[in-house]
Design a protein around this motif. Structure first.
Motif, PDB file in Angstrom:
ATOM      1  N   LEU A 130     -36.704  -9.655   7.856  1.00 21.22           N
ATOM      2  CA  LEU A 130     -37.223 -10.808   7.118  1.00 21.22           C
ATOM      3  C   LEU A 130     -38.529 -11.271   7.749  1.00 21.22           C
ATOM      4  O   LEU A 130     -38.655 -11.326   8.963  1.00 21.22           O
ATOM      5  CB  LEU A 130     -36.205 -11.957   7.141  1.00 21.22           C
ATOM      6  CG  LEU A 130     -36.663 -13.217   6.400  1.00 21.22           C
ATOM      7  CD1 LEU A 130     -35.602 -13.693   5.428  1.00 21.22           C
ATOM      8  CD2 LEU A 130     -37.070 -14.330   7.353  1.00 21.22           C
ATOM      9  N   ARG A 131     -39.503 -11.591   6.903  1.00 18.43           N
ATOM     10  CA  ARG A 131     -40.759 -12.170   7.365  1.00 18.43           C
ATOM     11  C   ARG A 131     -40.787 -13.641   6.984  1.00 18.43           C
ATOM     12  O   ARG A 131     -40.429 -13.996   5.848  1.00 18.43           O
ATOM     13  CB  ARG A 131     -41.952 -11.462   6.700  1.00 18.43           C
ATOM     14  CG  ARG A 131     -42.100  -9.991   7.100  1.00 18.43           C
ATOM     15  CD  ARG A 131     -42.491  -9.861   8.570  1.00 18.43           C
ATOM     16  NE  ARG A 131     -42.657  -8.483   8.995  1.00 18.43           N
ATOM     17  CZ  ARG A 131     -41.705  -7.767   9.600  1.00 18.43           C
ATOM     18  NH1 ARG A 131     -40.499  -8.278   9.823  1.00 18.43           N
ATOM     19  NH2 ARG A 131     -41.949  -6.533   9.973  1.00 18.43           N
ATOM     20  N   LEU A 132     -41.193 -14.499   7.918  1.00 19.16           N
ATOM     21  CA  LEU A 132     -41.291 -15.930   7.620  1.00 19.16           C
ATOM     22  C   LEU A 132     -42.415 -16.176   6.617  1.00 19.16           C
ATOM     23  O   LEU A 132     -43.511 -15.617   6.744  1.00 19.16           O
ATOM     24  CB  LEU A 132     -41.593 -16.714   8.898  1.00 19.16           C
ATOM     25  CG  LEU A 132     -40.502 -16.713   9.973  1.00 19.16           C
ATOM     26  CD1 LEU A 132     -41.024 -17.386  11.243  1.00 19.16           C
ATOM     27  CD2 LEU A 132     -39.255 -17.443   9.479  1.00 19.16           C
ATOM     28  N   ASN A 145     -34.449 -27.110   6.435  1.00 19.76           N
ATOM     29  CA  ASN A 145     -34.546 -25.935   5.542  1.00 19.76           C
ATOM     30  C   ASN A 145     -34.543 -24.688   6.420  1.00 19.76           C
ATOM     31  O   ASN A 145     -35.597 -24.222   6.866  1.00 19.76           O
ATOM     32  CB  ASN A 145     -35.837 -25.989   4.715  1.00 19.76           C
ATOM     33  CG  ASN A 145     -35.742 -26.888   3.486  1.00 19.76           C
ATOM     34  OD1 ASN A 145     -36.551 -26.791   2.568  1.00 19.76           O
ATOM     35  ND2 ASN A 145     -34.767 -27.783   3.462  1.00 19.76           N
ATOM     36  N   ARG A 146     -33.393 -24.145   6.702  1.00 21.07           N
ATOM     37  CA  ARG A 146     -33.272 -23.073   7.692  1.00 21.07           C
ATOM     38  C   ARG A 146     -32.682 -21.786   7.124  1.00 21.07           C
ATOM     39  O   ARG A 146     -32.097 -20.973   7.854  1.00 21.07           O
ATOM     40  CB  ARG A 146     -32.446 -23.566   8.886  1.00 21.07           C
ATOM     41  CG  ARG A 146     -33.143 -24.644   9.692  1.00 21.07           C
ATOM     42  CD  ARG A 146     -34.347 -24.094  10.447  1.00 21.07           C
ATOM     43  NE  ARG A 146     -35.368 -25.123  10.685  1.00 21.07           N
ATOM     44  CZ  ARG A 146     -36.665 -24.867  10.813  1.00 21.07           C
ATOM     45  NH1 ARG A 146     -37.113 -23.623  10.729  1.00 21.07           N
ATOM     46  NH2 ARG A 146     -37.526 -25.833  11.011  1.00 21.07           N
ATOM     47  N   LEU A 147     -32.842 -21.573   5.808  1.00 23.92           N
ATOM     48  CA  LEU A 147     -32.290 -20.342   5.222  1.00 23.92           C
ATOM     49  C   LEU A 147     -32.966 -19.085   5.750  1.00 23.92           C
ATOM     50  O   LEU A 147     -32.324 -18.026   5.845  1.00 23.92           O
ATOM     51  CB  LEU A 147     -32.404 -20.390   3.690  1.00 23.92           C
ATOM     52  CG  LEU A 147     -31.223 -21.027   2.972  1.00 23.92           C
ATOM     53  CD1 LEU A 147     -31.497 -21.105   1.476  1.00 23.92           C
ATOM     54  CD2 LEU A 147     -29.937 -20.256   3.241  1.00 23.92           C
ATOM     55  N   GLU A 148     -34.233 -19.171   6.097  1.00 21.96           N
ATOM     56  CA  GLU A 148     -34.890 -17.987   6.655  1.00 21.96           C
ATOM     57  C   GLU A 148     -34.188 -17.556   7.946  1.00 21.96           C
ATOM     58  O   GLU A 148     -33.942 -16.359   8.161  1.00 21.96           O
ATOM     59  CB  GLU A 148     -36.374 -18.270   6.929  1.00 21.96           C
ATOM     60  CG  GLU A 148     -37.198 -18.416   5.660  1.00 21.96           C
ATOM     61  CD  GLU A 148     -38.684 -18.627   5.951  1.00 21.96           C
ATOM     62  OE1 GLU A 148     -39.508 -18.108   5.194  1.00 21.96           O
ATOM     63  OE2 GLU A 148     -39.017 -19.328   6.930  1.00 21.96           O
ATOM     64  N   GLN A 149     -33.848 -18.542   8.783  1.00 22.01           N
ATOM     65  CA  GLN A 149     -33.164 -18.218  10.042  1.00 22.01           C
ATOM     66  C   GLN A 149     -31.755 -17.672   9.772  1.00 22.01           C
ATOM     67  O   GLN A 149     -31.290 -16.753  10.453  1.00 22.01           O
ATOM     68  CB  GLN A 149     -33.086 -19.463  10.934  1.00 22.01           C
ATOM     69  CG  GLN A 149     -34.395 -19.817  11.640  1.00 22.01           C
ATOM     70  CD  GLN A 149     -35.467 -20.342  10.710  1.00 22.01           C
ATOM     71  OE1 GLN A 149     -35.186 -20.917   9.664  1.00 22.01           O
ATOM     72  NE2 GLN A 149     -36.719 -20.146  11.065  1.00 22.01           N
ATOM     73  N   VAL A 150     -31.063 -18.266   8.787  1.00 19.64           N
ATOM     74  CA  VAL A 150     -29.712 -17.805   8.444  1.00 19.64           C
ATOM     75  C   VAL A 150     -29.756 -16.345   7.966  1.00 19.64           C
ATOM     76  O   VAL A 150     -28.973 -15.503   8.426  1.00 19.64           O
ATOM     77  CB  VAL A 150     -29.086 -18.706   7.354  1.00 19.64           C
ATOM     78  CG1 VAL A 150     -27.782 -18.109   6.826  1.00 19.64           C
ATOM     79  CG2 VAL A 150     -28.850 -20.117   7.898  1.00 19.64           C
ATOM     80  N   LEU A 151     -30.686 -16.037   7.062  1.00 18.49           N
ATOM     81  CA  LEU A 151     -30.787 -14.662   6.551  1.00 18.49           C
ATOM     82  C   LEU A 151     -31.197 -13.693   7.660  1.00 18.49           C
ATOM     83  O   LEU A 151     -30.674 -12.575   7.743  1.00 18.49           O
ATOM     84  CB  LEU A 151     -31.797 -14.588   5.401  1.00 18.49           C
ATOM     85  CG  LEU A 151     -31.381 -15.218   4.072  1.00 18.49           C
ATOM     86  CD1 LEU A 151     -32.435 -14.948   3.001  1.00 18.49           C
ATOM     87  CD2 LEU A 151     -30.027 -14.700   3.597  1.00 18.49           C
ATOM     88  N   ARG A 153     -30.628 -13.976  10.879  1.00 10.70           N
ATOM     89  CA  ARG A 153     -29.506 -13.791  11.812  1.00 10.70           C
ATOM     90  C   ARG A 153     -28.392 -12.940  11.206  1.00 10.70           C
ATOM     91  O   ARG A 153     -27.604 -12.317  11.930  1.00 10.70           O
ATOM     92  CB  ARG A 153     -28.966 -15.156  12.258  1.00 10.70           C
ATOM     93  CG  ARG A 153     -27.897 -15.077  13.345  1.00 10.70           C
ATOM     94  CD  ARG A 153     -28.400 -14.362  14.586  1.00 10.70           C
ATOM     95  NE  ARG A 153     -27.342 -14.051  15.558  1.00 10.70           N
ATOM     96  CZ  ARG A 153     -26.529 -13.021  15.475  1.00 10.70           C
ATOM     97  NH1 ARG A 153     -26.613 -12.172  14.450  1.00 10.70           N
ATOM     98  NH2 ARG A 153     -25.624 -12.805  16.400  1.00 10.70           N
ATOM     99  N   ALA A 154     -28.323 -12.920   9.862  1.00 15.63           N
ATOM    100  CA  ALA A 154     -27.293 -12.133   9.179  1.00 15.63           C
ATOM    101  C   ALA A 154     -27.647 -10.651   9.108  1.00 15.63           C
ATOM    102  O   ALA A 154     -26.853  -9.838   8.641  1.00 15.63           O
ATOM    103  CB  ALA A 154     -27.058 -12.683   7.772  1.00 15.63           C
ATOM    104  N   ILE A 177     -35.185 -16.310  16.650  1.00 18.46           N
ATOM    105  CA  ILE A 177     -34.525 -17.060  15.581  1.00 18.46           C
ATOM    106  C   ILE A 177     -34.160 -18.454  16.080  1.00 18.46           C
ATOM    107  O   ILE A 177     -34.272 -19.435  15.354  1.00 18.46           O
ATOM    108  CB  ILE A 177     -33.263 -16.320  15.085  1.00 18.46           C
ATOM    109  CG1 ILE A 177     -33.671 -15.022  14.384  1.00 18.46           C
ATOM    110  CG2 ILE A 177     -32.447 -17.205  14.148  1.00 18.46           C
ATOM    111  CD1 ILE A 177     -32.507 -14.157  13.945  1.00 18.46           C
TER     112      ILE A 177
END
Lengths: 267, 267
Positions: A130-132, A145-151, A153-154, A177
């Motif tokens: 994933l790229r920020l 708003n932390r969905l980027e970090q969630v994705l 980390r997944a 992350i």
């Protein structure tokens, strides 16, 4: 979740209409509290104030927050405390009403089980796929708003890999992350700017203050990573974590990282 | 907030440890319900399923959701129902645990007061200063990370301006703050692609189905806006809203917009 105060009252619930839930409309801080003293308190409060100001949230008095942090951490020698400030409950719709009362949560958590060993031995990391996204309006603050970090980390489940390195959409290195990143190169401490994405971490800020003459905030391209002499991640809870390996690249926990770890122990 | 079900039980609260609150880790749908029938139900369910799949959330059976939508809307001739699905409660940290039970909220709200007049007379819009970040990993789905929309909507307070037009960081037109946008140009219906940011709206999807031969999804540069013959915003609650003015540019509610409004009334 050991103890939780919601707007100063013992509670384990928030309103189903809270804008923190509906939009991620709020900010947070996560800190280490030892014997009732939150480490880096003023830096946490400074960033929280900046975040509230960016989002147009009412500021919460620091003495109120400090009292609540000490209340939830009472009885724990060492614990992690998370503060969340949201815009509170409001009618449906994105427009933030000026009169909305913010909602604040102050919660104590146990310290991570691996606390200490990673600091000594270093951790393995990977480059996330994933790229920020680049969003200067939200860069630097610790918003909800932390969905980027969630994705990100997944992306992996290998327990031997403890951290992910995040790049932005132009392949600049931004951070881990859940921590900021420093590269040691020719004795200098390089860390990415946080003006287009990422979070301005409190340990990062403290290092930039304490080691100012040797530090440089700059854009860091991915190809600088294999060239670095040492790499470490810093985080308010886990401290200074040397990176021992990223994919095929290996690093020793060198003298500069050890020097900063020793400085950290005195904070 | 008329009535609210949390995991099927009447409640006005969610857990303070919910990942929807902590990270915006979830998705939502907002729909119009008239006489117990949710308009565009299947399109809402399709988008919700796509969002859950993108975030790796367990799917909630549609019949469970439909029953709960009908429960909260019972007794209201017409109302707005919002469904939120979050990853539920979990330990601190970004890593999503596989075993986490999702949390679902189903809430009824009154229909907006201006419902109807805007549809007839058109609305005024402005170009927002905030630019949407480009993030293909989250584009299209209706997730709970909505700070960009909150900040964009906070840019103005003039009640005569009802909508903001959002551009991305490369100045392509993406959407309104709370609806998709269509430009009518030479009889053709142009709407931005939603592959890099923005939300794939259900009314947008329905228009693309119903008027397929005349529609085109494409990149739309800002300078195409003053050249358009007609411009409208579409939204599951408010329907088809002609734009009468954006800054100095004025538009009539032309024949194509009226044709689509008539089609909408039959949905």
């Amino acid at each position: 979740l050991l103890d939780c105060l919601v707007n100063g009252e013992i509670s384990s619930h928030v309103s189903a209409g809270d804008r923190g839930l509906h939009y991620g409309d709020g900010v947070f801080e996560t800190m280490l509290v030892a014997h009732g003293l939150p480490r880096f308190w003023q830096l946490h409060m400074d960033r929280l104030a900046t975040g509230c100001s960016t989002l147009g949230l009412q500021q919460t008095p620091q003495n109120v927050l400090l009292r609540e942090v000490q209340t939830v951490s009472a009885g724990h020698q060492t614990c992690v405390v998370k503060i969340i400030i949201t815009r509170g409950e409001a009618a449906r719709g994105y427009a933030p009403a000026a009169a909305t009362e913010p909602c604040r949560l102050v919660t104590a958590y146990p310290v991570p089980a691996d606390f200490g060993t990673d600091v000594a031995q270093g951790i393995r990391a990977r480059i996330c796929d994933l790229r920020l996204g680049i969003q200067p309006a939200l860069a630097g603050i610790k918003h909800l708003n932390r969905l980027e970090q969630v994705l990100a980390r997944a992306e992996w489940s290998d327990p031997m890999v403890q951290e992910g390195i995040l790049l932005d959409s132009e392949d600049h290195i931004i951070s881990g992350i859940s921590g900021n990143i420093f590269l040691v190169s020719g004795g200098r401490l390089l860390t990415p700017r946080m003006d287009r994405c990422g979070v301005r971490g409190v340990v990062r800020a403290a290092i930039l203050q304490a080691f100012k003459p040797r530090c440089e905030q700059r854009r860091i391209a991915l190809d600088m990573l294999p060239e670095a002499d040492e790499v470490f991640i810093c985080n308010a809870v886990r401290g200074i974590l040397p990176i021992s390996r990223i994919g095929h690249w290996e690093y020793g926990a060198g003298p500069v990282t050890r020097e900063i770890q020793q400085w950290m122990e005195q904070q």
